[in-house]
Design an enzyme around this catalytic site. Structure first.
Site, PDB file in Angstrom:
ATOM      1  CG  HIS A  20      -1.787  -1.212   1.327  1.00 14.02           C
ATOM      2  ND1 HIS A  20      -1.314  -2.462   1.669  1.00 14.02           N
ATOM      3  CD2 HIS A  20      -3.111  -1.355   1.103  1.00 14.02           C
ATOM      4  CE1 HIS A  20      -2.318  -3.326   1.663  1.00 14.02           C
ATOM      5  NE2 HIS A  20      -3.417  -2.685   1.323  1.00 14.02           N
ATOM      6  CG  HIS A 251      -6.101   1.419  -0.558  1.00 16.02           C
ATOM      7  ND1 HIS A 251      -6.224   1.938   0.704  1.00 16.02           N
ATOM      8  CD2 HIS A 251      -6.121   0.063  -0.412  1.00 16.02           C
ATOM      9  CE1 HIS A 251      -6.313   0.940   1.577  1.00 16.02           C
ATOM     10  NE2 HIS A 251      -6.259  -0.205   0.923  1.00 16.02           N
ATOM     11  CD  GLU A 400     -20.199  -6.503  25.213  1.00 15.19           C
ATOM     12  OE1 GLU A 400     -20.243  -5.816  24.162  1.00 15.19           O
ATOM     13  OE2 GLU A 400     -21.160  -6.579  26.015  1.00 15.19           O
ATOM     14  CG  HIS A 462     -28.084 -13.944  27.425  1.00 10.74           C
ATOM     15  ND1 HIS A 462     -28.835 -13.430  26.389  1.00 10.74           N
ATOM     16  CD2 HIS A 462     -27.822 -12.903  28.259  1.00 10.74           C
ATOM     17  CE1 HIS A 462     -29.016 -12.129  26.608  1.00 10.74           C
ATOM     18  NE2 HIS A 462     -28.406 -11.793  27.718  1.00 10.74           N
TER      19      HIS A 462
HETATM   20  C1  LIG Z   1     -11.597  -4.815   9.712  1.00 13.21           C
HETATM   21  C2  LIG Z   1     -11.036  -4.621   8.336  1.00 13.21           C
HETATM   22  N1  LIG Z   1     -11.865  -4.618   7.285  1.00 13.21           N
HETATM   23  C3  LIG Z   1     -11.394  -4.487   6.031  1.00 13.21           C
HETATM   24  C4  LIG Z   1     -10.065  -4.361   5.805  1.00 13.21           C
HETATM   25  C5  LIG Z   1      -9.529  -4.268   4.392  1.00 13.21           C
HETATM   26  N2  LIG Z   1      -9.077  -2.900   4.135  1.00 13.21           N
HETATM   27  C6  LIG Z   1      -7.811  -2.543   4.268  1.00 13.21           C
HETATM   28  S1  LIG Z   1      -7.542  -0.918   3.996  1.00 13.21           S
HETATM   29  C7  LIG Z   1      -9.175  -0.670   3.629  1.00 13.21           C
HETATM   30  C8  LIG Z   1      -9.664   0.704   3.248  1.00 13.21           C
HETATM   31  C9  LIG Z   1      -9.207   1.683   4.250  1.00 13.21           C
HETATM   32  O1  LIG Z   1      -9.456   2.968   3.826  1.00 13.21           O
HETATM   33  P1  LIG Z   1      -8.685   4.151   4.528  1.00 13.21           P
HETATM   34  O2  LIG Z   1      -8.610   3.932   5.971  1.00 13.21           O
HETATM   35  O3  LIG Z   1      -9.289   5.421   4.063  1.00 13.21           O
HETATM   36  O4  LIG Z   1      -7.215   3.983   3.981  1.00 13.21           O
HETATM   37  P2  LIG Z   1      -6.538   4.718   2.750  1.00 13.21           P
HETATM   38  O5  LIG Z   1      -7.220   4.232   1.507  1.00 13.21           O
HETATM   39  O6  LIG Z   1      -6.712   6.161   2.955  1.00 13.21           O
HETATM   40  O7  LIG Z   1      -5.118   4.262   2.835  1.00 13.21           O
HETATM   41  C10 LIG Z   1      -9.889  -1.854   3.760  1.00 13.21           C
HETATM   42  C11 LIG Z   1     -11.331  -1.972   3.513  1.00 13.21           C
HETATM   43  C12 LIG Z   1      -9.215  -4.369   6.937  1.00 13.21           C
HETATM   44  N3  LIG Z   1      -7.904  -4.273   6.835  1.00 13.21           N
HETATM   45  N4  LIG Z   1      -9.727  -4.473   8.187  1.00 13.21           N
END
Ligand SMILES: Cc1ncc(C[n+]2csc(CCOP(=O)(O)OP(=O)(O)O)c2C)c(N)n1
Length: 650
Positions: A20, A251, A400, A462
């Site tokens: 990334h 990204h 939680e 539960h």
């Molecule tokens: C809980 C979770 N869901 C999905 C992902 C997959 N994922 C990684 S980065 C991302 C998008 C994040 O967007 P942003 O925080 O705006 O990052 P940017 O594109 O600006 O680097 C996703 C959906 C993840 N890492 N964790």
């Protein structure tokens, strides 16, 4: 200096053909200002207890952190490691992993978790500062997060808790770039994040995240805040890239050689891949050396502290339990035996804590609003309150997931051992954070009561059924299900001694008889499973059970004896510890006779212990709402059914 971070991120992602680049390029200025002007750290002593904590919650931008650690001079983050980004065995894993390299405080990647860890980090700092004084503990927690972290539900719990507690030394930088994977954030979100944070009791402001003066000024303002601080930093994802900047295309994919060439031209960075010119490198090294004096001054203050306080701080930091710890456990077991009371294991756990909380000052208790049910708060415990950190008991609220992630932060911070309660069934609400406890190998203790249909009337919503199996499936997690008071004390001792593994204590709502009546101070639970009651004569059947079903197995043994069948009962409080025993021990405990497994939960996982000639008495579907006395017979979990199953195997 920031362009060095951008270039290393582009180059490493390109070389790995994976990763990334966008986030490191967008947040490079913020990182540069923070690390060169504000953050207190020392690459020569990366674990210096009073360092500031830095958490990269948007962990997909891992190359930003690796680039920083490399340029600042962390000895283990070599250029070679950057070149091996995302390769097998490198320190530069896809997402930052605690333990792989110094300077990585927590494992991040599942979005939102790092932000929630940081609440625990900032909480631990305040508690320890109160316990040891600000001469010894006085640092800040800084967090980078993205849109993703703020969209995740866990962020709600985390920022609510931090705002409530007034954790003013927590400073969050939001990479406000309006881009996620699918495209612009406008596709899915219209939140006013600044108003949202303010509503949770934070200070929030928006700045230009590419203006270094504005960044520095915002950090200086943040240092004066009486509340936790959000700094929304307007940035451009993949800043500098000619066609991909500001787009989702930057990204999570390599930019490609042409785009990198164009970006380096625009940034005025005329060096080949992985080359950082000496003058830039020297400036970074100088920034890396900035904290050594502060660290040494801290060491001098610690050395000058009262000997008792210093020794206690050092003990806590090493993770040693107090010297008389085993004596407390032995006394608890003796007391349980002499009282011989019928107690729910949650009550036994409460009694264990009455003894341990005063004796083990690093314990930080809490519950997600089930304190009276979880028996997690001792009589003399004092609550942690907003702005007042003299207590040792956390009211986590009905959060939680936030509780579990905060406890990860507390444990990763060091100096405290967090335990927190809820109902076992709600481990589902905390599971992503429990998984990170396991992945990070931090010794968080989960006090999970109401561990079966034995909770009765609250019904199937539960009643945990598949939870034990699901938790046992998780590597590095120890799942304890004690059968009586003595085993409860033993399991607490084991959970506390295993500082590098999280533990689940699965405890009953219903009363259980004392089964471990024999004298002696051996912690029999330490072997994970053991013969609680041997057959009189050669075994014809072995009854294997955990927790509340051990007493059912004992009754079945008696019923079988009356019918002339020789049965042994094995209590199995912790499968993970049993699995770690030598084969010969396991074989002797399990025996060669047919086996019956008994647990008020699904069969999944039991077959590894049961063998060919076997039966299982447990649950095959959801529970039901009824008094406990109706439920066990209804689901066929009774001594008679166990005895019947045993006889059918003969
Ligand atoms: C809980 C979770 N869901 C999905 C992902 C997959 N994922 C990684 S980065 C991302 C998008 C994040 O967007 P942003 O925080 O705006 O990052 P940017 O594109 O600006 O680097 C996703 C959906 C993840 N890492 N964790």
């Amino acid at each position: 200096m920031a362009n060095a971070l951008r270039a290393l991120a582009m180059d490493a992602v390109e070389q790995a053909r994976s990763g990334h680049p966008g986030m490191p390029m967008g947040m490079a200025d913020i990182a540069t200002v923070l690390f060169t002007q504000f953050l207190r750290f020392d690459p020569e002593a990366p674990d210096w207890p009073d360092r500031d904590r830095f958490i990269l919650s948007n962990g997909h931008g891992s190359m930003l952190l690796y680039g920083l650690l490399h340029l600042l001079g962390y000895p283990d983050m070599t250029l070679d490691e950057l070149k091996r980004f995302r390769q097998l065995g490198s320190r530069t894993a896809g997402h930052p992993e605690r333990g792989l390299a110094t300077g990585i405080e927590v494992t991040t990647g599942p979005l939102g978790q790092g932000l929630a860890n940081s609440v625990g980090m900032a909480l631990a700092e305040r508690l320890l500062a109160t316990q040891f004084g600000d001469q010894i503990v006085d640092h800040r927690t800084y967090v980078f997060c993205g849109d993703g972290c703020l969209m995740e539900g866990i962020s709600h719990e985390a920022i609510g808790l931090a705002g409530h507690l007034k954790l003013n030394k927590l400073i969050v930088f939001w990479d406000d770039n309006s881009i996620t994977i699918d495209g612009p954030t406008s596709l899915s979100v219209s939140d006013d994040q600044l108003e949202r944070f303010r509503a949770h009791g934070w200070t929030a402001e928006r700045i230009d995240g590419e203006d270094t003066d504005a960044i520095a000024a915002a950090i200086r303002r943040a240092h004066l805040s009486e509340r936790p601080v959000l700094i929304a930093c307007r940035t451009t994802i993949a800043f500098g890239a000619p066609t991909k900047a500001g787009t989702a295309a930057a990204h999570g994919s390599p930019l490609g050689p042409e785009e990198i060439k164009g970006a380096k031209e625009r940034l005025g960075w005329e060096f080949p891949a992985f080359v950082v010119p000496d003058d830039v490198r020297a400036e970074w090294r100088e920034a890396g050396a900035r904290g050594a004096g502060t660290r040494r001054a801290w060491e001098a203050r610690l050395a000058a502290a009262a000997p008792d306080r210093r020794a206690e701080f050092q003990r806590r930091w090493k993770g040693d339990l107090p010297a008389d710890f085993d004596g407390h456990i032995a006394k608890l077991c003796d007391d349980f035996r002499s009282k011989n009371a019928k107690l729910a294991t949650r009550q036994s756990s409460g009694e264990v804590l009455e003894a341990l909380v005063p004796a083990v000052p690093e314990l930080l208790g809490g519950s997600a609003d089930l304190t009276p049910s979880n028996n997690t708060r001792t009589k003399n415990d004092i609550d942690v309150r907003p702005g007042d950190f003299s207590g040792r008991y956390m009211r986590y609220g009905i959060r939680e997931h936030g509780m579990a992630a905060a406890m990860n932060g507390v444990a990763a911070h060091g100096g405290l051992i967090p335990y927190g309660g809820t109902f076992l069934t709600f481990t589902d609400y905390a599971r992503p954070a429990i998984r990170l406890s396991a992945l990070m190998e931090v010794g968080v203790i989960y006090v999970m009561t109401h561990d079966s249909i034995g909770l009765g009337e609250d019904g199937p919503t539960h009643q945990p059924i598949e939870h034990l199996a699901a938790l046992r499936a998780m590597p590095h997690l120890m799942v304890f299900r004690p059968c009586d008071s003595v085993e409860t004390a033993e399991c607490w001792a084991l959970a506390l001694k295993h500082r590098h593994a999280p533990s689940i204590l699965a405890l009953t709502r219903q009363g259980l008889p004392l089964l471990r009546t024999e004298a002696g101070s051996e912690n029999r639970s330490a072997r994970g499973a053991y013969v609680l009651a041997e057959a009189s004569g050669e075994r014809q059947v072995t009854l294997l059970a955990t927790g509340s079903e051990v007493s059912i197995a004992m009754a079945a043994k008696d019923a079988l004896a009356a019918a002339g069948v020789r049965a042994a009962v094995v209590s199995m409080p912790c499968w993970e510890l049993f699995e770690a025993q030598p084969q010969a021990y396991r074989a002797a405990v399990l025996g060669r006779a047919p086996r019956v497994g008994v647990e008020a939960a699904v069969r999944l996982g039991w077959d590894r212990w049961l063998g060919d000639r076997s039966a299982f008495i447990g649950m095959s579907g959801f529970g039901a709402s009824a008094p406990i006395d109706a439920l066990y017979p209804h689901f066929g979990i009774t001594a008679e059914k166990v005895a019947e199953a045993a006889r059918s195997l003969l």
